[in-house]
Scaffold this active site. Sequence first.
Site, short mmCIF file in Angstrom:
data_model
loop_
_atom_site.label_atom_id
_atom_site.label_comp_id
_atom_site.label_asym_id
_atom_site.label_seq_id
_atom_site.Cartn_x
_atom_site.Cartn_y
_atom_site.Cartn_z
N ASN A 72 0.86 -1.19 0.00
CA ASN A 72 0.00 0.00 0.00
C ASN A 72 0.90 1.24 0.00
OD1 ASN A 72 -1.81 2.04 0.48
ND2 ASN A 72 -2.36 1.36 2.55
N LYS B 155 0.04 4.23 -0.31
CA LYS B 155 -0.66 5.39 0.27
C LYS B 155 -0.51 6.62 -0.62
CE LYS B 155 0.11 3.36 4.76
NZ LYS B 155 -0.09 3.49 6.18
N HIS C 88 -9.58 0.76 4.75
CA HIS C 88 -8.31 1.00 5.44
C HIS C 88 -8.57 1.90 6.65
CE1 HIS C 88 -4.26 2.36 6.33
NE2 HIS C 88 -3.84 1.30 5.66
N GLU D 275 -7.03 4.31 7.84
CA GLU D 275 -6.86 5.76 7.62
C GLU D 275 -8.14 6.36 7.05
OE1 GLU D 275 -3.17 5.42 5.45
OE2 GLU D 275 -2.18 4.88 7.34
N GLU E 145 -5.38 -5.31 10.44
CA GLU E 145 -4.39 -4.26 10.61
C GLU E 145 -4.68 -3.50 11.91
OE1 GLU E 145 -2.45 -3.01 6.75
OE2 GLU E 145 -4.34 -1.94 6.79
N GLY F 71 2.15 2.20 10.61
CA GLY F 71 3.02 3.36 10.43
C GLY F 71 3.71 3.80 11.71
N SER G 277 3.38 -2.22 10.27
CA SER G 277 4.84 -2.15 10.48
C SER G 277 5.58 -3.45 10.12
CB SER G 277 5.16 -1.72 11.91
OG SER G 277 4.67 -0.40 12.14
C1 PEP Z 1 -0.91 -0.02 5.93
O1 PEP Z 1 -1.07 1.18 5.76
O2 PEP Z 1 -1.74 -0.80 5.45
C2 PEP Z 1 0.23 -0.46 6.71
C3 PEP Z 1 0.24 -1.68 7.14
O3 PEP Z 1 1.24 0.47 6.94
P1 PEP Z 1 2.68 0.20 7.62
O4 PEP Z 1 3.22 -1.07 7.02
O5 PEP Z 1 3.49 1.41 7.24
O6 PEP Z 1 2.45 0.08 9.07
#
Ligand code: PEP
Length: 254
Positions: free
Chosen positions: A10, A12, A96, A98, A166, A172, A212
């Site tokens: 992703n 983003k 997601h 976000e 997630e 992040g 992460s």
């Molecule tokens: C994501 O945004 O789906 C995600 C898992 O981000 P990160 O790997 O940066 O934590």
Amino acid sequence: MTRKFFVGGNWKCNGTPNEVKKIVTVLNEAEVPSEDVVEVVVSPPFVFLHMVKSLLRSDFQVAAQNCWVRKGGAFTGEISAEMLINLGIPWVILGHSERRLILNESNEFVGDKVAYTLSQGLKVIACVGETLEQRESGSTLAVVAAQTQSIADKVFNWDNIVLAYEPVWAIGTGKVATPAQAQEVHFELRKWLHDNVGAAIASSTRIIYGGSVNGANCKELAAQPDVDGFLVGGASLKPEFIDIIKSATVKKNA
Ligand code: PEP
């Protein structure tokens, strides 16, 4: 039931045309396990979808990061599922955190989006996950179950859904769930699917972990029996994404 390992990247809201070309070059030159072992899907911002699709190797696929909840029309700023189909984009990330948290997308809205998008022939990476506050108050499973229920209320065929667990506190932040924490929720989510949706769907639906994931922690996470792959944010913009794709072999040798 074997579930093919799935690795999504992703990207983003990141990237210039030159940066995107560089990432695609790294992906195109990488030696990774075959398509029989791992399904790789990268998700650039809308404006780069066409470019990435035309430059990317054919064994990797492309996903949009969102789409509109129903047929297109007078919805300024939105992108419809039909447009993605016309562009030859097979996948969409929906729900997601976000978007749920910053743009206030409700469980019901995400469920409607998943249902409409699937009805148009797209495949969906549907994201669920709890905040730190929810985890600390012991409601992790209730939260992910409610998010998944809103999808199950409207969707009867799960063939084209990948569920991404997630935890919001891990996205992040550099604070990855331990393999045991990830396995626990994946196991419980699969059990929830078994009890509420059906045994066959529970055993065939891929539940991937996001939060992460990086080149250093992916193998241990991939070894967990109910972790069927990853959705990767930050590290998907870097060459270590290739190591994450390669962690699929952990499953093959298990
Ligand atoms: C994501 O945004 O789906 C995600 C898992 O981000 P990160 O790997 O940066 O934590």
